[in-house]
Design an enzyme around this catalytic site. Structure first.
Site, PDB file in Angstrom:
ATOM      1  N   TYR A 113       0.826  -1.210   0.000  1.00  0.00           N
ATOM      2  CA  TYR A 113       0.000   0.000   0.000  1.00  0.00           C
ATOM      3  C   TYR A 113       0.863   1.264   0.000  1.00  0.00           C
ATOM      4  O   TYR A 113       1.653   1.490   0.924  1.00  0.00           O
ATOM      5  CB  TYR A 113      -0.924   0.035   1.225  1.00  0.00           C
ATOM      6  CG  TYR A 113      -1.868  -1.138   1.338  1.00  0.00           C
ATOM      7  CD1 TYR A 113      -2.175  -1.954   0.252  1.00  0.00           C
ATOM      8  CD2 TYR A 113      -2.457  -1.459   2.560  1.00  0.00           C
ATOM      9  CE1 TYR A 113      -3.044  -3.028   0.373  1.00  0.00           C
ATOM     10  CE2 TYR A 113      -3.330  -2.533   2.690  1.00  0.00           C
ATOM     11  CZ  TYR A 113      -3.609  -3.318   1.588  1.00  0.00           C
ATOM     12  OH  TYR A 113      -4.462  -4.381   1.716  1.00  0.00           O
TER      13      TYR A 113
ATOM     14  N   ALA B 228     -18.923  -3.654   0.341  1.00  0.00           N
ATOM     15  CA  ALA B 228     -19.014  -3.787  -1.114  1.00  0.00           C
ATOM     16  C   ALA B 228     -18.863  -2.444  -1.837  1.00  0.00           C
ATOM     17  O   ALA B 228     -19.721  -2.032  -2.621  1.00  0.00           O
ATOM     18  CB  ALA B 228     -20.330  -4.463  -1.501  1.00  0.00           C
ATOM     19  N   LYS B 229     -17.768  -1.765  -1.543  1.00  0.00           N
ATOM     20  CA  LYS B 229     -17.466  -0.479  -2.181  1.00  0.00           C
ATOM     21  C   LYS B 229     -18.567   0.551  -1.961  1.00  0.00           C
ATOM     22  O   LYS B 229     -18.828   1.401  -2.820  1.00  0.00           O
ATOM     23  CB  LYS B 229     -17.225  -0.672  -3.688  1.00  0.00           C
ATOM     24  CG  LYS B 229     -16.052  -1.577  -4.013  1.00  0.00           C
ATOM     25  CD  LYS B 229     -15.858  -1.710  -5.508  1.00  0.00           C
ATOM     26  CE  LYS B 229     -14.662  -2.598  -5.815  1.00  0.00           C
ATOM     27  NZ  LYS B 229     -14.440  -2.772  -7.277  1.00  0.00           N
ATOM     28  N   GLY B 230     -19.211   0.479  -0.812  1.00  0.00           N
ATOM     29  CA  GLY B 230     -20.260   1.433  -0.484  1.00  0.00           C
ATOM     30  C   GLY B 230     -21.626   1.065  -1.030  1.00  0.00           C
ATOM     31  O   GLY B 230     -22.608   1.766  -0.768  1.00  0.00           O
ATOM     32  N   LEU B 231     -21.725  -0.042  -1.752  1.00  0.00           N
ATOM     33  CA  LEU B 231     -23.016  -0.479  -2.269  1.00  0.00           C
ATOM     34  C   LEU B 231     -23.970  -0.849  -1.146  1.00  0.00           C
ATOM     35  O   LEU B 231     -25.194  -0.780  -1.301  1.00  0.00           O
ATOM     36  CB  LEU B 231     -22.828  -1.679  -3.205  1.00  0.00           C
ATOM     37  CG  LEU B 231     -22.131  -1.401  -4.535  1.00  0.00           C
ATOM     38  CD1 LEU B 231     -21.671  -2.703  -5.182  1.00  0.00           C
ATOM     39  CD2 LEU B 231     -23.064  -0.640  -5.477  1.00  0.00           C
ATOM     40  N   LEU B 232     -23.410  -1.249  -0.010  1.00  0.00           N
ATOM     41  CA  LEU B 232     -24.231  -1.681   1.117  1.00  0.00           C
ATOM     42  C   LEU B 232     -24.375  -0.573   2.162  1.00  0.00           C
ATOM     43  O   LEU B 232     -24.349  -0.813   3.359  1.00  0.00           O
ATOM     44  CB  LEU B 232     -23.636  -2.953   1.743  1.00  0.00           C
ATOM     45  CG  LEU B 232     -23.643  -4.161   0.813  1.00  0.00           C
ATOM     46  CD1 LEU B 232     -22.896  -5.331   1.426  1.00  0.00           C
ATOM     47  CD2 LEU B 232     -25.078  -4.561   0.459  1.00  0.00           C
TER      48      LEU B 232
END
Length: 302
Positions: free
Chosen positions: A51, A200-204
């Site tokens: 990173y 989930a990449k902000g989907l949730l």
């Protein structure tokens, strides 16, 4: 915050962990996120030498060194930056791991690493050599425990069967339920799961509908399927964020669900969601709106 035991180890990690990859590279901005995590009861911090070319480890080390005895610090190795280039190469050799761990210890300002993870893996790797390196580091006290970060069932099974690994980091959420097929195997081999991509990449989150329109596909969902599924989830709850965390943590094999946050405000939202009471029956109903896909490659039955 509740703690859970990590595999067969003596490490107890917070149910929410901080995935540090999203940390800003400016020290004070990173400090603000890490401070909220510590104040919120998070004791598990996961980084990697990959990173930001080691800067991430340096930031974690600078900010958390005074709290070190109260924390579980995890990092990863196996990817080697190519000098003068932006890319990296895969190198799980004993020679590389023994060198990489010294650099991680230096950047993190630690005397030892609590959890050291192989950052990937292929079936072409010399796994015995890799495991030999981890076992030697454990014997020398440089690391306390080790694990693997992978979504390849064949790689995971071989690594666990031939080692004393205590953890498997996997992408897992109510929108990516592919790992469920292999949870019993992981449990039988004495390891716990650490989830990444928990939201989930902000989907949730409550922004799920907006984010779904910007994603071509996710896991095994097409874009249309993804939008329909996210809409179905949001229709059943006004706090999908809380239920996404509850879903991941309802699995006994999950030791910690990692949250990635770029700002203190984002992390506080996840902490608030974690402390929100959820209905187990609604968790089951939400699961019915999703599909338990299967991994198409690297399967144990292929």
């Amino acid at each position: 915050m509740k703690l859970r035991k990590l595999g067969a180890s003596e490490l107890y990690v917070s149910e929410l962990g901080l995935g540090c990859m999203s940390l800003p590279t400016e020290l004070e901005a990173a400090r603000s996120v890490l401070a909220v995590a510590v104040e919120g009861g998070i004791n598990y911090f996961d980084t990697a030498d990959l990173y930001d070319k080691g800067i991430n480890e340096e930031l974690v080390g600078k900010v958390l060194k005074e709290k070190r005895q109260d924390l579980v610090i995890a990092t990863k190795a196996g990817n080697k930056w190519t000098a003068g280039q932006d890319g990296w190469t895969w190198d799980p050799s004993k020679e590389h791991i023994m060198h990489a761990v010294k650099e991680s210890v230096r950047r993190l300002q630690l005397d030892y690493i609590d959890l050291y993870q192989l950052h990937g893996g292929t079936m072409e790797d010399s796994v015995d050599e890799t495991i030999e390196a981890f076992e030697l580091l454990k014997k020398e006290g440089v690391i306390r425990e080790y694990g693997i970060s992978s979504i390849r069932p064949t790689v995971i099974e071989r690594f666990l069967k031939n080692s004393n690994a205590v953890s498997v980091m996997m992408q897992y959420s109510i929108l990516d339920r592919r790992p469920e097929e292999y949870f019993s195997m992981i449990e039988q081999l004495g390891a716990s799961v650490v989830t990444r991509g928990t939201l989930a990449k902000g989907l949730l989150t409550n922004e799920g509908n907006k984010r779904a329109t910007k994603v071509d596909a996710f896991a095994s969902y097409t874009q249309d399927e993804l939008q329909q599924t996210v809409q179905a989830l949001l229709k059943q709850t006004d706090n999908l964020h809380a239920y996404a965390l509850a879903f991941a943590l309802k699995q006994p094999i999950v030791a910690s669900a990692l949250i990635g946050s770029r700002t203190a405000e984002q992390l506080q939202q996840s902490l608030d969601a974690y402390h929100t009471a959820t209905d187990p029956q609604l968790v089951k109903q939400l699961m019915q709106a999703t599909t338990q896909h299967r991994y198409e490659q690297h399967r144990l039955d292929n």
